[in-house]
Design an enzyme around this catalytic site. Structure first.
Site, PDB file in Angstrom:
ATOM      1  N   ASP A  34       7.919   6.755  53.679  1.00  0.00           N
ATOM      2  CA  ASP A  34       7.465   7.305  52.397  1.00  0.00           C
ATOM      3  C   ASP A  34       6.491   6.345  51.718  1.00  0.00           C
ATOM      4  O   ASP A  34       5.522   6.770  51.082  1.00  0.00           O
ATOM      5  CB  ASP A  34       8.666   7.557  51.474  1.00  0.00           C
ATOM      6  CG  ASP A  34       9.500   8.743  51.914  1.00  0.00           C
ATOM      7  OD1 ASP A  34       9.044   9.479  52.818  1.00  0.00           O
ATOM      8  OD2 ASP A  34      10.599   8.938  51.362  1.00  0.00           O
ATOM      9  N   LYS A 119      18.480  34.211  55.625  1.00  0.00           N
ATOM     10  CA  LYS A 119      18.068  34.577  54.269  1.00  0.00           C
ATOM     11  C   LYS A 119      18.156  33.338  53.374  1.00  0.00           C
ATOM     12  O   LYS A 119      19.238  32.822  53.125  1.00  0.00           O
ATOM     13  CB  LYS A 119      18.962  35.684  53.721  1.00  0.00           C
ATOM     14  CG  LYS A 119      18.570  36.170  52.338  1.00  0.00           C
ATOM     15  CD  LYS A 119      19.503  37.288  51.888  1.00  0.00           C
ATOM     16  CE  LYS A 119      19.089  37.787  50.511  1.00  0.00           C
ATOM     17  NZ  LYS A 119      19.251  36.749  49.470  1.00  0.00           N
ATOM     18  N   ARG A 140       7.265  37.144  42.424  1.00  0.00           N
ATOM     19  CA  ARG A 140       7.498  38.555  42.738  1.00  0.00           C
ATOM     20  C   ARG A 140       7.434  39.410  41.468  1.00  0.00           C
ATOM     21  O   ARG A 140       6.918  40.521  41.479  1.00  0.00           O
ATOM     22  CB  ARG A 140       8.873  38.719  43.400  1.00  0.00           C
ATOM     23  CG  ARG A 140       9.232  40.174  43.683  1.00  0.00           C
ATOM     24  CD  ARG A 140      10.650  40.302  44.250  1.00  0.00           C
ATOM     25  NE  ARG A 140      10.996  41.699  44.375  1.00  0.00           N
ATOM     26  CZ  ARG A 140      11.503  42.439  43.398  1.00  0.00           C
ATOM     27  NH1 ARG A 140      11.712  41.904  42.207  1.00  0.00           N
ATOM     28  NH2 ARG A 140      11.795  43.712  43.591  1.00  0.00           N
ATOM     29  N   GLU A 183       9.591  32.366  50.459  1.00  0.00           N
ATOM     30  CA  GLU A 183      10.585  31.970  49.470  1.00  0.00           C
ATOM     31  C   GLU A 183      10.415  30.489  49.137  1.00  0.00           C
ATOM     32  O   GLU A 183      10.290  29.651  50.035  1.00  0.00           O
ATOM     33  CB  GLU A 183      11.980  32.197  50.058  1.00  0.00           C
ATOM     34  CG  GLU A 183      13.063  32.368  49.050  1.00  0.00           C
ATOM     35  CD  GLU A 183      13.305  33.829  48.701  1.00  0.00           C
ATOM     36  OE1 GLU A 183      14.247  34.086  47.950  1.00  0.00           O
ATOM     37  OE2 GLU A 183      12.550  34.704  49.151  1.00  0.00           O
ATOM     38  N   LYS A 320      24.669  39.752  53.462  1.00  0.00           N
ATOM     39  CA  LYS A 320      25.034  38.558  52.692  1.00  0.00           C
ATOM     40  C   LYS A 320      26.449  38.123  53.070  1.00  0.00           C
ATOM     41  O   LYS A 320      27.363  38.943  53.131  1.00  0.00           O
ATOM     42  CB  LYS A 320      24.935  38.834  51.192  1.00  0.00           C
ATOM     43  CG  LYS A 320      23.524  39.212  50.744  1.00  0.00           C
ATOM     44  CD  LYS A 320      23.370  39.173  49.241  1.00  0.00           C
ATOM     45  CE  LYS A 320      23.277  37.765  48.723  1.00  0.00           C
ATOM     46  NZ  LYS A 320      22.923  37.703  47.288  1.00  0.00           N
ATOM     47  N   CYS A 432      40.171  15.341  20.766  1.00  0.00           N
ATOM     48  CA  CYS A 432      40.387  13.975  20.278  1.00  0.00           C
ATOM     49  C   CYS A 432      39.638  13.851  18.952  1.00  0.00           C
ATOM     50  O   CYS A 432      38.412  14.022  18.915  1.00  0.00           O
ATOM     51  CB  CYS A 432      39.863  12.951  21.280  1.00  0.00           C
ATOM     52  SG  CYS A 432      39.805  11.264  20.616  1.00  0.00           S
ATOM     53  N   CYS A 438      35.839   6.793  19.965  1.00  0.00           N
ATOM     54  CA  CYS A 438      36.266   7.173  21.317  1.00  0.00           C
ATOM     55  C   CYS A 438      35.137   6.896  22.316  1.00  0.00           C
ATOM     56  O   CYS A 438      34.069   7.514  22.230  1.00  0.00           O
ATOM     57  CB  CYS A 438      36.650   8.645  21.356  1.00  0.00           C
ATOM     58  SG  CYS A 438      37.129   9.229  22.999  1.00  0.00           S
TER      59      CYS A 438
END
Length: 673
Positions: A34, A119, A140, A183, A320, A432, A438
């Site tokens: 990288d 999918k 879309r 997608e 699905k 509390c 706290c």
């Protein structure tokens, strides 16, 4: 270096960078680190700054982002982007397969193959390439038209800015303009990184929600930082209309796109069933979320003949996978303390494999939920994970019956500061009351103040806040502005550079808007929308501070409960001390110039959202309404102008229907934008 030499070097760097992008994002076989890649990109950016006339639309430097977009104009799709019919049933998959074959036989056409693809659980987009160059990318939307988000899509490294030359040359002369549909999604590791360090209430529920929200951000540099990926699943507009879908997927890979690689030609039904069965378990080993299998007729030239219903094509279907469940033992319960003092029970489970990961914890929400479930320590429980990051206990297993199970006892004292707990009348949660002292509440307030939607102090994460609170360096957000380098440098994982970055980030937070400061204060019941209403009604902090309860209750979207909460907040001495510090530090104590309005499509309308949106994150959708003159409200009344109902809309939708308030879906909402 003269211009000619610079042009040659820029061309070389671009080619080299895109080659490494392809190897990393498409082939998953990087050959440099990288750091080495970043160095190449830095060299290119430096040369382009010296020679801005040499910057082209396909330069990899555009992937870094930095452009601010005020709005995303609507664009009409060449052909509608229809959604697919969904099924959770293998019987319905078989019915679909036989129905397609029968329709084709009625047309005198013989048996045809299907293509099975994974999918991806992301956001559908359309890319337009003209002469091999990316010219437009759109969501879309409602299927007929979507939003032009080209500037954000350019930042995604797996989207070629120019098609791979060797493959694009195989396209015919009529292919000067092609469309690639696919997608956009966020890999699991990048999603975890995005959520890391965010306070609980500011985290994304799942990678799909994170992707949808990111694509609509106005700052493309932030989009680039979130590292999304694009998977191509269809190629339109090529000259060879008889090219099968399977071959188009292969061609997309040659053009430089990631296609997922996991797709298969299925001549028979048993081939489809085998593919679905194989990936029901194998999918969890992938670095990204998949929630099913898409089946498409391979013969693209027959798609038009089979046609479509008003919502989905007849030549494809999406299977699905059902929600994943597992049975395990509840080993114990720990109690977490939130920034408002709320005590939340969290189940500790015997580790169990679920949805590709090991689950050892689950939220129990509150003590009423424990009573509803009837769950006890050492019970066997059914845990479910369906699209969300955190699994949930849905019931006690039928075969539980442990002789050693014991009741879950409500703690009497705060697990963080040992203060006796209280339970306000008509509330399900215990609290509390030690707000000022706290440690857990201080930690929560600090993280909320620094969160993305508040003051956005990105360097201030959980680990650092724990150190600052633990060492007594901060007790409230006002203390941040007096932190000095000598206090920060000795902290774990800090040092000089990180300390300077933190101080700089804190300094930058002084420029945030007045309404964001009101939200960042963490007043109970005051979310982002309410903070904006308060900022509009009281543009000066002093006037808000002095406002009476009745006066506050008359502000739109406030009401008596929120008004009482605001009065209580400002009455506390520790709050007043914090506000004094913030004012001395130069934080915005009055409203600035109002944000420019995009259009007036929602002018004067009060709008409420209910249920889950498919293509928008709720807060982004609400911001779109405000930018168009509308006002977001939190409850339905006769005065409400519009209810936008998403999936699984509940009581707000029912009340709207009873009152005769106008109700629209997400498609109609997008059309109104």
């Amino acid at each position: 270096m003269d211009r000619a030499m610079a042009a040659d070097e820029i061309a070389r760097l671009r080619k080299e960078i895109e080659r490494h992008n392809y190897l990393y994002y498409v082939e998953a076989e990087p050959v440099i680190s990288d750091y080495e890649f970043d160095r190449l990109l830095e060299q290119l950016i430096a040369l382009e700054r010296l020679h801005p006339d040499l910057v082209t639309p396909d330069s990899p430097s555009l992937r870094v982002g930095g452009q601010i977009t005020r709005s995303f104009p609507s664009v009409r799709h060449r052909e509608p982007m229809l959604s697919l019919s969904n099924t959770y049933s293998m019987e319905e998959v078989a019915d679909f397969y036989r129905r397609v074959r029968r329709l084709l036989l009625d047309e005198g056409i013989g048996e045809q193959e299907m293509v099975a693809e994974l999918k991806f659980d992301g956001v559908a987009v359309s890319l337009i390439y003209r002469n091999g160059l990316l010219v437009q990318g759109a969501t879309r939307g409602d299927g007929v038209q979507g939003d032009d988000i080209t500037v954000n899509l350019r930042t995604i490294s797996s989207i070629p800015l120019r098609l791979e030359t060797s493959a694009s040359e195989t396209l015919s002369g009529s292919d000067r303009e092609i469309e690639v549909r696919g997608e956009v999604f966020m890999p699991k590791e990048d999603f975890d990184r995005l959520n890391e360090g965010r306070p609980e209430e500011d985290r994304f529920a799942n990678p799909r929600n994170a992707t949808a929200g990111t694509l609509k951000l106005q700052d493309s540099a932030e989009v680039a930082r979130r590292r999304m990926t694009f998977v191509a699943y269809f190629l339109k507009g090529i000259g060879d209309q008889h090219m099968p879908h399977f071959d188009r997927l292969k061609l997309l890979g040659k053009l430089g796109f990631f296609t997922g690689d996991h797709y298969r030609l299925c001549p028979e039904l048993h081939d489809i069933e085998r593919f679905i069965g194989e990936w029901s378990e194998k999918r969890w080993k992938l670095p990204y979320e998949t929630d099913g299998v898409v089946l498409k007729l391979n013969a693209v030239w027959l798609w038009e003949r089979l046609g479509a219903t008003s919502k989905s094509p007849r030549w494809a279907i999406a299977y699905k996978y059902p929600a994943q469940q597992a049975i395990t033992e509840l080993l114990g319960v720990v109690f977490q303390v939130g920034r408002l003092g709320t005590i939340t029970p969290v189940a500790e489970l015997r580790p169990v494999k679920l949805a590709g990961s090991t689950v050892s914890r689950s939220t129990l929400h509150n003590f009423d939920e424990i009573e509803r479930l009837g769950v006890r320590v050492h019970d066997r429980v059914v845990v479910e994970k369906s699209g969300e990051v955190i699994p949930k206990i849905i019931r006690v297993a039928e075969d539980s019956g442990s002789l050693f199970s014991v009741p879950i006892v409500v703690p009497e004292r705060c697990p963080s500061c040992d203060t006796p707990l209280t339970r306000p009348e008509n509330e399900v949660s215990w609290y509390c009351p030690n707000e000022e002292g706290c440690p857990a509440q201080i930690r929560g307030r600090m993280l909320h103040y620094a969160s993305r939607n508040a003051m956005d102090i990105q360097s201030l994460g959980i680990a650092l806040v724990d150190q600052l609170v633990g060492r007594g360096l901060v007790k409230d957000p006002g203390d941040l502005y007096s932190l000095q380098l000598p206090q920060l440098e000795p902290l774990e994982r800090m040092g000089t550079k990180s300390s300077i970055n933190l101080v700089r980030a804190i300094e930058e937070s002084r420029t945030k808007s007045y309404d964001r400061l009101l939200y960042a204060l963490g007043i109970r019941h005051v979310g982002q929308a309410t903070a904006r209403e308060l900022a509009g009604a009281y543009p000066y902090f002093a006037s808000l501070h002095e406002a009476g309860e009745q006066e506050l209750a008359e502000v739109p979207d406030i009401g008596p409960v929120v008004a009482r909460s605001i009065i209580d907040f400002f009455s506390k001495p520790w709050v007043q001390a914090m506000l004094d510090k913030l004012e001395q530090a130069g934080l915005p104590m009055r409203a600035g110039k109002e944000k420019e309005q995009v259009n007036n499509n929602f002018e004067g309308q009060s709008v409420i959202f209910t249920g889950g949106l498919e293509r928008h994150v709720r807060q982004e959708a609400e911001e779109m309404v405000r930018e168009r003159g509308g006002r977001i409200v939190s409850s339905v009344s006769k005065k409400t102008s519009l209810v936008v109902a998403g999936k699984e809309a509940g009581s707000k939708l029912e009340r709207a229907l009873k009152l005769g308030v106008r109700v629209i879906g997400e498609d109609e909402f997008e059309a109104m934008l």
